[in-house]
Write an enzyme that holds these catalytic residues in place. Structure first.
Site, mmCIF file in Angstrom:
data_model
loop_
_atom_site.group_PDB
_atom_site.id
_atom_site.type_symbol
_atom_site.label_atom_id
_atom_site.label_comp_id
_atom_site.label_asym_id
_atom_site.label_seq_id
_atom_site.Cartn_x
_atom_site.Cartn_y
_atom_site.Cartn_z
ATOM 1 N N LYS A 34 0.833 -1.199 0.000
ATOM 2 C CA LYS A 34 0.000 0.000 0.000
ATOM 3 C C LYS A 34 0.874 1.256 0.000
ATOM 4 O O LYS A 34 0.681 2.155 -0.827
ATOM 5 C CB LYS A 34 -0.896 -0.024 1.244
ATOM 6 C CG LYS A 34 -2.116 0.849 1.159
ATOM 7 C CD LYS A 34 -2.946 0.737 2.443
ATOM 8 C CE LYS A 34 -3.659 -0.596 2.558
ATOM 9 N NZ LYS A 34 -4.229 -0.806 3.913
ATOM 10 N N ARG A 103 -3.243 3.336 8.540
ATOM 11 C CA ARG A 103 -3.553 2.156 7.736
ATOM 12 C C ARG A 103 -2.413 1.154 7.770
ATOM 13 O O ARG A 103 -1.267 1.503 7.605
ATOM 14 C CB ARG A 103 -3.795 2.578 6.275
ATOM 15 C CG ARG A 103 -4.615 3.832 6.114
ATOM 16 C CD ARG A 103 -4.626 4.333 4.673
ATOM 17 N NE ARG A 103 -5.244 3.394 3.758
ATOM 18 C CZ ARG A 103 -5.245 3.553 2.436
ATOM 19 N NH1 ARG A 103 -4.624 4.575 1.879
ATOM 20 N NH2 ARG A 103 -5.841 2.663 1.670
ATOM 21 N N GLY A 112 -8.316 -7.654 4.752
ATOM 22 C CA GLY A 112 -9.183 -7.707 5.919
ATOM 23 C C GLY A 112 -8.526 -8.234 7.184
ATOM 24 O O GLY A 112 -9.160 -8.331 8.224
ATOM 25 N N HIS A 463 -4.728 -41.605 -4.123
ATOM 26 C CA HIS A 463 -5.971 -42.184 -4.630
ATOM 27 C C HIS A 463 -7.025 -41.120 -4.886
ATOM 28 O O HIS A 463 -7.602 -41.028 -5.965
ATOM 29 C CB HIS A 463 -6.489 -43.227 -3.634
ATOM 30 C CG HIS A 463 -7.825 -43.783 -4.011
ATOM 31 N ND1 HIS A 463 -9.005 -43.264 -3.522
ATOM 32 C CD2 HIS A 463 -8.171 -44.764 -4.868
ATOM 33 C CE1 HIS A 463 -10.020 -43.939 -4.049
ATOM 34 N NE2 HIS A 463 -9.536 -44.854 -4.865
ATOM 35 N N SER A 771 11.204 -43.360 -22.203
ATOM 36 C CA SER A 771 10.195 -42.544 -21.538
ATOM 37 C C SER A 771 10.415 -42.670 -20.037
ATOM 38 O O SER A 771 10.336 -43.766 -19.479
ATOM 39 C CB SER A 771 8.794 -43.013 -21.925
ATOM 40 O OG SER A 771 7.843 -42.243 -21.225
ATOM 41 N N CYS A 838 6.566 -39.579 -18.844
ATOM 42 C CA CYS A 838 5.139 -39.780 -18.632
ATOM 43 C C CYS A 838 4.922 -39.874 -17.125
ATOM 44 O O CYS A 838 5.856 -39.992 -16.368
ATOM 45 C CB CYS A 838 4.659 -41.043 -19.336
ATOM 46 S SG CYS A 838 5.542 -42.541 -18.862
HETATM 47 P P1 ADP Z 1 -7.647 -2.351 3.757
HETATM 48 O O1 ADP Z 1 -6.226 -2.709 3.662
HETATM 49 O O2 ADP Z 1 -8.459 -3.209 4.640
HETATM 50 O O3 ADP Z 1 -8.253 -2.125 2.392
HETATM 51 P P2 ADP Z 1 -7.269 0.491 3.892
HETATM 52 O O4 ADP Z 1 -6.115 0.993 4.639
HETATM 53 O O5 ADP Z 1 -7.140 0.450 2.417
HETATM 54 O O6 ADP Z 1 -7.682 -0.924 4.465
HETATM 55 O O7 ADP Z 1 -8.501 1.379 4.281
HETATM 56 C C1 ADP Z 1 -9.798 1.009 3.962
HETATM 57 C C2 ADP Z 1 -10.543 2.172 3.365
HETATM 58 O O8 ADP Z 1 -10.520 3.278 4.241
HETATM 59 C C3 ADP Z 1 -9.952 2.687 2.094
HETATM 60 O O9 ADP Z 1 -10.363 1.963 0.988
HETATM 61 C C4 ADP Z 1 -10.517 4.075 2.034
HETATM 62 O O10 ADP Z 1 -11.812 4.061 1.480
HETATM 63 C C5 ADP Z 1 -10.588 4.465 3.478
HETATM 64 N N1 ADP Z 1 -9.468 5.334 3.765
HETATM 65 C C6 ADP Z 1 -8.227 5.008 4.156
HETATM 66 N N2 ADP Z 1 -7.461 6.102 4.273
HETATM 67 C C7 ADP Z 1 -8.233 7.148 3.949
HETATM 68 C C8 ADP Z 1 -8.019 8.569 3.849
HETATM 69 N N3 ADP Z 1 -6.833 9.114 4.124
HETATM 70 N N4 ADP Z 1 -9.051 9.329 3.484
HETATM 71 C C9 ADP Z 1 -10.245 8.769 3.207
HETATM 72 N N5 ADP Z 1 -10.505 7.464 3.261
HETATM 73 C C10 ADP Z 1 -9.512 6.665 3.641
HETATM 74 MG MG MG Z 2 -7.612 -0.986 1.018
#
Ligand code: ADP
Ligand code: MG
Ligand code: MG
Length: 891
Positions: A34, A103, A112, A463, A771, A838
């Site tokens: 990311k 994040r 997730g 199997h 083979s 084979c």
């Molecule tokens: P995941 O890895 O679970 O996708 P993210 O870090 O991508 O989590 O965050 C999930 C969502 O949160 C993003 O898709 C976005 O919509 C929202 N988000 C994250 N950072 C920002 C930000 N700086 N401004 C607005 N929305 C944000």
């Molecule tokens: Mg995301």
């Protein structure tokens, strides 16, 4: 101090903003996927809210010492200051606060699994400020309640349901459907309730100091690396536990700021079909999590233009641009604030095999990549999927466990643990998934009844795997993490359980066993598939044949592009009610005449089989292996069957029992089979040779072009081959004289014993082709019986003693070395000696690569794997060094 100025000091924080970033896409291991892509997008001039990334190094150190490395705090403060400069807002300001998201983001995507917190920096005071500057009270309080909810859950360990049911209650009380319709008054009440929830259930108080909030969040994101679910996920996918996650701190943009704001996700092409069209969903007046959480029904991206015209257009442009830049289909996350578009994430999108093929082909057509790159874009092991239903790639799930994908397709059914349950479920019209320690032939009916078969033990040639593939049924084997508790009626893995009767989804292409019902889609082979295969065919050197024992299999194989049959097993022709009794009579015969009578009856049956196969493979080589298994495999082993046979043949059950006992072998794998058996029973070789050549003559007489190759199994000594060869040639002479016609044919040998490899020069003097039978060669080289390996091989694999199951992937150093000797010495003795392989390994891409290196002429595999082998053979030419394995991870 600017740490980045001094190269001797480790750089902990990478800033991105205002068109410039310290990082780039190449720094994934340090910045996470990311963070690296946020940096890359910033440098590209794509609109990305500014921010900074704390490296995975910091996470690793933090996890080891439970403390922030020295200098990180300082670096974060500096980065925050720069962020304030970029945005013109101050973090912690009461009037116009800078809010951020915190994040997670590891080098490999773990959707997730780890946490994100939005709107961080809000406090009781600044929420009022935000309301004033935005002129939108609802927005400010909506942002605040979201923040409390996420902070409470992620940092303070409050069960998120405690928040959710209060939110639901407020929606219901005010009679609205959507969170965005709640009034500021309701939201304020909700915030007060949320604070109460945190006080009562949180591991600490909710901090009113933004800096404290920030550090709490950063710690929590690092810690989320080792939550049980993250650990379980990594275990399931074989992701190393020491990678750590980066933390991205990013200025917020607000999708919840009224009708000209929104948020969404998009793929630059359709991830299910590969079609070139923006594909995705969005929500008006919402924040990130809303789209995926399912609390509201998102709208299709196709309709975005109606609601957010400018941003929609910009999104289409940006998507195209990102795709061109990354030269691959992208999975995007975006937010629109007041009509302005911001990109929040991009990554290579996961896709079905079918979509992978189409995208690769169309990108080559568009000139984005060349044809060879297109060929390399599709992982050979995924190709089989193109012909089977697959799990919808946009589905989000955490598998219970991941085993070895043995037979592709996706299947959904209720968990059953015994053969009887499977059969009963089928009778009741209820789809079921059969999960067993391993299967035995007794389970066959249950396997027919089940939608998919999952085993804890056994490899891709076990199997279960062989039978499932034969039936074209989804199958996952050797799921080592899986434990069956039959008494309790459940299966268990990675600290989760699924009960008997519960829904289970099996992805036979990825090996994933998933609780619940995951949506599936039905792919169809199409023009893109054909074109990609034709590009692969242009570059590959290895020919690809199929292992096929029936005309039906032969036609299937040919449809999939097989250039001949590399292994036609004659013993399979001895199965079936009426044939098996004749075979048994032949085995049990006490006089030569009796035996000959049985053989005379078998002859036309075999001849007809071969006629069908030669017709299906007209103009292409068909390698037929003479009888290989020990004869006792054809004799009955249970009492009822002995009695039945006695009745059918007029023998006494005692005689049959005595014969069965006499033929018993302690170690049949090394016993009287293959050419050894044929030495003892030359009449078998004569009958089979006759059947093959008479069939070939018949097809030739009809104007066909049969190309028979007779293959002698289990040769270890040149004299064995010489003996069989002489029998075959003598029989051919008889047949040709009788018919007054002739046909070209070759005689060759299996190379499946170490001694055959080591004396290949001598053997080549008597063989027109080799083979490699790598199943037996692996067993005899490693001294491991495949059938008995289940008791220790899994532990060996866990411990890394063998990195791969040698029955799935050729053991390069041992078996591969013997093959090398056989190739070199065989070709030295007979230049141009045709050599193939084979057996199960012929369809394994890595083993195909080895065959390319060894300079073999062809590989032969099961009909459905022919496209896999064709593509793998092209990969072996285009990318001779091992590429990072096409991981099972949906990156
Ligand atoms: P995941 O890895 O679970 O996708 P993210 O870090 O991508 O989590 O965050 C999930 C969502 O949160 C993003 O898709 C976005 O919509 C929202 N988000 C994250 N950072 C920002 C930000 N700086 N401004 C607005 N929305 C944000
Ligand atoms: Mg995301
Ligand atoms: Mg063999």
């Amino acid at each position: 101090m600017d740490r980045s100025a001094d190269p001797s000091v480790q750089k902990y924080v990478y800033v991105f903003g205002r068109g410039h970033a310290d990082g780039s896409a190449g720094k994934k291991s340090l910045l996470g996927g990311k963070g690296a892509n946020l940096a890359e997008m910033t440098n590209l001039g794509v609109p990305v809210p500014p921010g900074f990334t704390i490296t995975t190094d910091v996470c690793r150190q933090h996890l080891m010492s439970h403390a922030m490395p020295e200098g990180v705090e300082e670096a974060v403060s500096e980065a925050l200051e720069r962020l304030e400069g970029f945005t013109g807002k101050r973090f912690g300001d009461d009037e116009d606060p800078l809010l951020v998201s915190v994040r997670s983001g590891a080098a490999v995507s773990m959707p997730g699994m780890m946490d994100t917190i939005l709107n961080l920096g809000l406090t009781e005071k600044s929420v009022a400020g935000l309301a004033r500057v935005s002129g939108d009270e609802r927005f400010a309080w909506d942002s605040y309640r979201r923040f409390l909810q996420m902070y409470g859950d992620v940092v303070l360990g409050v069960d998120h349901r405690l928040f959710e049911w209060r939110l639901t209650k407020h929606r219901e009380e005010s009679g609205v459907h959507e969170d965005s319709e709640l009034t500021p008054a309701h939201l304020k009440e909700l915030v007060a309730e949320y604070r109460g929830v945190i006080e009562d259930h949180g591991s600490g108080l909710f901090p009113d100091d933004p800096r404290e909030q920030l550090w709490g969040a950063i710690h929590a994101v690092f810690e989320s690396w080792r939550t049980p679910r993250a650990i379980a996920y990594r275990k399931a996918y074989g992701i190393p536990h020491d990678l750590g996650t980066a933390v991205n701190v990013q200025a917020m943009v607000y999708g919840n700021r009224g009708p000209s704001s929104g948020t969404g996700v998009a793929f630059t092409r359709n991830p299910a079909t590969g079609e070139r069209q923006l594909y995705g969903e969005f929500l008006i007046n919402a924040q990130g999590e809303d789209v995926v959480s399912g609390t509201r029904d998102p709208l299709s991206i196709d309709g975005m233009g109606e609601h957010l015209p400018g941003a929609a257009e910009q999104l289409i442009e940006t998507a195209a641009r990102l795709e061109r830049h990354y030269r691959d289909m992208q999975d995007l996350e975006f937010t629109v604030e007041g009509g302005r578009l911001y990109l929040l994430q991009t990554r290579t999108g996961k896709r079905t095999a079918r979509a992978a093929v189409r995208i690769a082909v169309e990108m080559a057509d568009e000139g984005v990549i060349d044809r060879n790159e297109a060929v390399l874009r599709v992982a050979p092991e995924r190709l089989e999927e193109v012909l089977h239903p697959t799990v919808d790639p946009s589905a989000e799930f955490t598998p219970l466990a991941v085993g070895n994908p043995a037979s592709p397709g996706a299947a959904i059914g209720r968990l059953v643990l015994t053969a009887r349950e499977a059969i009963e479920a089928k009778a009741a019209g209820e789809p079921c998934i059969l999960v067993r320690e391993e299967t035995s032939p007794d389970d066959f009916e249950a396997m027919v009844a089940a939608e998919a078969i999952v085993t804890c033990r056994g490899g891709r040639s076990s199997h279960a795997a062989v039978v499932a593939r034969g039936m074209g049924k989804c199958c996952v084997v050797g799921t080592r993490a899986l434990r069956i508790d039959e008494a309790a009626g459940l299966i268990r893995a990675n600290e989760r359980t699924v009960k008997r009767g519960d829904w289970l989804t099996v992805d036979g292409a990825s090996g994933e066993i998933i609780p619940g019902r995951v949506p599936t889609i039905q792919p169809e082979p199409d023009e893109h598939f054909e074109r990609l295969m034709s590009w692969a065919d242009e570059v590959r050197r290895l020919a690809v044949r199929a292992n096929a024992d029936t005309p039906g299999d032969a036609s299937t194989a040919r449809r999939h592009g097989a250039e001949g049959i590399g292994l036609c097993r004659t013993e399979h022709m001895f199965a079936g009610e009426e044939r098996i009794d004749t075979v048994r009579e032949m085995i049990l015969a006490s006089t030569a005449e009796e035996r000959q009578r049985a053989l005379d009856r078998l002859l036309p049956m075999q001849r007809d089989d071969f006629i069908g196969i030669f017709r299906a493979m007209d103009g292409l080589p068909v390698t037929i292996r003479l009888l290989d298994p020990p004869l006792h495999e054809f004799l009955p082993d249970d009492e009822a069957e002995i009695v039945r046979l006695a009745g059918a043949t007029g023998r006494s059950p005692d005689d049959i029992r005595a014969e069965v006992d006499r033929m018993h072998e302690a170690n049949p794998m090394l016993g009287n089979r293959g050419c050894r058996l044929a030495f003892e029973r030359p009449d078998l070789t004569r009958m089979q040779t006759r059947a093959i050549l008479e069939a070939a003559l018949a097809v030739q007489a009809d104007g066909g072009d049969p190309r028979p190759e007779i293959m002698i199994p289990l040769v270890g000594h040149v004299a064995e081959l010489e003996n069989q060869r002489a029998l075959a040639i003598e029989t051919a002479r008889h047949v040709f004289d009788e018919r007054n016609d002739r046909i070209d044919f070759a005689i060759g040998t299996m190379i499946e014993l170490p001694r055959a490899c080591l004396t290949a020069g001598e053997i080549a003097g008597r063989a027109e082709f080799f083979s490699f039978g790598t199943n037996d060669l692996t067993q005899t080289t490693l001294g491991i019986s495949r059938d008995d390996s289940g008791s220790f091989l899994p532990a060996y694999l866990d411990a890394g003693i063998y990195a791969e199951d040698p029955f799935q992937r050729i053991d390069r150093e041992g078996v591969g070395r013997l093959m090398r000797i056989a190739v070199d010495e065989g070709r030295a003795a007979r230049p141009g000696l045709k050599i193939g392989i084979c057996g199960e390994h012929g369809g394994d891409p890595e083993s195909v690569r080895l065959c390319e290196e060894l300079g073999l002429d062809y590989v032969s595999c099961s009909p459905f794997r022919v496209p896999v082998a064709r593509l793998a053979a092209a990969h072996a030419v285009l990318a001779p060094a091992e590429r990072p394995a096409a991981t099972r991870i949906r990156a």
